[in-house]
Design a protein around this motif. Sequence first.
Motif, PDB file in Angstrom:
ATOM      1  N   ALA B 152       0.839  -1.195   0.000  1.00 36.54           N
ATOM      2  CA  ALA B 152       0.000   0.000   0.000  1.00 36.54           C
ATOM      3  C   ALA B 152       0.875   1.247   0.000  1.00 36.54           C
ATOM      4  O   ALA B 152       0.595   2.226  -0.695  1.00 36.54           O
ATOM      5  CB  ALA B 152      -0.931   0.001   1.210  1.00 36.54           C
ATOM      6  N   LEU B 157       0.507   4.890  -2.089  1.00 43.06           N
ATOM      7  CA  LEU B 157       0.859   6.215  -1.576  1.00 43.06           C
ATOM      8  C   LEU B 157       1.959   6.865  -2.396  1.00 43.06           C
ATOM      9  O   LEU B 157       1.826   8.003  -2.839  1.00 43.06           O
ATOM     10  CB  LEU B 157       1.320   6.106  -0.125  1.00 43.06           C
ATOM     11  N   VAL B 164      -5.549   3.248  -2.320  1.00 40.73           N
ATOM     12  CA  VAL B 164      -4.934   2.835  -1.062  1.00 40.73           C
ATOM     13  C   VAL B 164      -5.815   1.827  -0.342  1.00 40.73           C
ATOM     14  O   VAL B 164      -5.346   0.796   0.134  1.00 40.73           O
ATOM     15  CB  VAL B 164      -4.714   4.048  -0.144  1.00 40.73           C
ATOM     16  N   GLN B 165      -7.105   2.150  -0.239  1.00 37.40           N
ATOM     17  CA  GLN B 165      -7.992   1.342   0.582  1.00 37.40           C
ATOM     18  C   GLN B 165      -9.377   1.301  -0.036  1.00 37.40           C
ATOM     19  O   GLN B 165      -9.657   2.002  -0.997  1.00 37.40           O
ATOM     20  CB  GLN B 165      -8.089   1.956   1.985  1.00 37.40           C
ATOM     21  N   VAL B 260      -6.345  -4.039   7.023  1.00 36.13           N
ATOM     22  CA  VAL B 260      -5.318  -3.155   6.477  1.00 36.13           C
ATOM     23  C   VAL B 260      -5.893  -2.317   5.338  1.00 36.13           C
ATOM     24  O   VAL B 260      -5.647  -1.117   5.251  1.00 36.13           O
ATOM     25  CB  VAL B 260      -4.108  -3.978   5.976  1.00 36.13           C
TER      26      VAL B 260
END
Lengths: 302, 313
Positions: B152, B157, B164-165, B260
């Motif tokens: 990630a 990033l 990212v998520q 995560v």
Amino acid sequence: MSSTSLPPGLAVAEPMPDILPDRRPRRGVLGFLRRHPTILIGGTLLGIMVLIAIFAPYLWTRDPTALAPALRTRDPGPEFWFGTDMLGRDVYSRVIYGARVSLIVGFSVALLASVIGLAIGLVSGFIRLADAIIMRIMDGMMSIPPILLAIALMALTRGSVRNVIIAITIAEIPRVSRLVRGVVLSLREQPYVEAAIAAGTRTPAIMIKHILPNTLAPLTVQATYICAAAMITEAILSFIGAGTPPIIPSWGNIMAEGRALWQVKPYIVFFPAVFLSVTVLAVNLLGDGLRDAIDPRLAKRL
Amino acid sequence: MWAYIVRRILATIPVMAVVALFVFSLLYIAPGDPAAVIAGDQASPEDVERIRASLGLDRPYLVRFGEWVWRILHGDLGTSIFTNLPVATMIAQRIEPTLSLMTVTILFAVSVAVPLGVVAAWKQGTIIDRLVMAFAVLGFSVPVFVVGYLLAYSFALELDWLPVQGYTPFSHGFWPWLENLILPALALGTVYIALIARITRASMLEVLNQDYIRTARAKGAGQGSILFLHALKNAAVPIATVVGIGIALLIGGAVVTESVFAIPGLGRLTVDAILRRDYPVIQGVVLLFSFVYVLVNLAIDLLYTLFDPRIRY
């Protein structure tokens, strides 16, 4: 060449000249380590981690639980080597102390699971009736993914290192029992065991004197893998909030606390992650090395 | 063969029964008083009693177990202590992301790991083999959340290539759905790839020494066709078995990966349930995952009895 004892017409050959250099394997501990470099590397790394865990207070650490709100989220630097977390605690000290939880959990689970699994495996390898029942239970337990089993157990108890050890041990026992049972079943067919039975040796004596020693080698290898798995499971449990309570720093805990800030302060997650990975790698290397040393036939295949 | 298949299917019934018995008994095995733990530290004695009654801890064990099994057979997994919703409903709401993550991971991991293992076996002892084996040891050692954060951090990033998520449902399109799953699947797949690559290599090494491989070579078959057509086919049974067994690793890993990468699946549901001490939800998820695990392994066993004519029981 005195060949007086030989019948006439036959002569003893001249000794071969030493074309090949003398390559006898070295003896002793050093020679063993030379032949199995993974044991050397893994053992050294693990040894360093154990020393770090034991001497944590003397390794220029501060109180790993001391709060200092004014010093929140400092970047790593000369004063705080690994920076500080969102409560101003020194990440370096927390990571160093965190080695204790990981190693204690890893070693305890490996030992407990091996001892209990050994007992269960021996009994079920020797007693037919018990075997049928025990192996059905083990089959069922093995069908529950170990981490989920540990999570379910932890959800029912208060978070403590002791309970984490118990939960992971319960989750690991079925695999050890299966392994020991397999070894016992194959050993039972060996002539020396049949000889012992024929000689009238009682079952408990056969189990302890003749079978047990031969299960120890594969069990030791298995124990190192269990140790590695237990360290990862402890970190996972602590990471998702079902493991070591927040007051005790553990690598999983520190990562969990760094999680909220990881996009801006990745080092809080990074340092415990590196320590955890290196430690688990060390144990796995040790296990691979031991496996190769104990069973060279298997070593060529895997 | 059909007799074997029927026997194999019937053999899963006792396993599932033991799973159910065990998952149910956790409440009794756990040290301390689960009702008090679930109620929390600030609970009044009345709260603890209420929870004890709702968990059924105030009634006899066997009676309770009978009722519980009866309800499960009717699709009732109990009621959440926290939301008061049926656990089955909560699971149904969260199942798509987890199912997507697992499917993508399995497909990706198998298509990477099997060629890796095959090449490592072919080039046994060379640097390629050593690299694959080194990767396998690393894959076993670096925990899934560490891989997750590393991926990630670098690909989302720093490089900004992937989100990212988060999670996008499949109904919003294939690419948005896949885009969110690539990094989690890579993270979750690492251990799985290590495991499958290792067993593929071992299984291939055994097959490559056999006579029919020499025959294939003698008649002039190409290296690729020898490896992937002649050898892999016969090395497939242990590989398929490990693919099935390894799903246990994936299930455990999914719980962490979803945390995560903020994926709202069953793993997140479990983690939330832990924090709220919502035991019925955890019990339901564990039971569901275990049953799925048993059934997937049953399916794999049956598939290779159907496809591998050598297997006759």
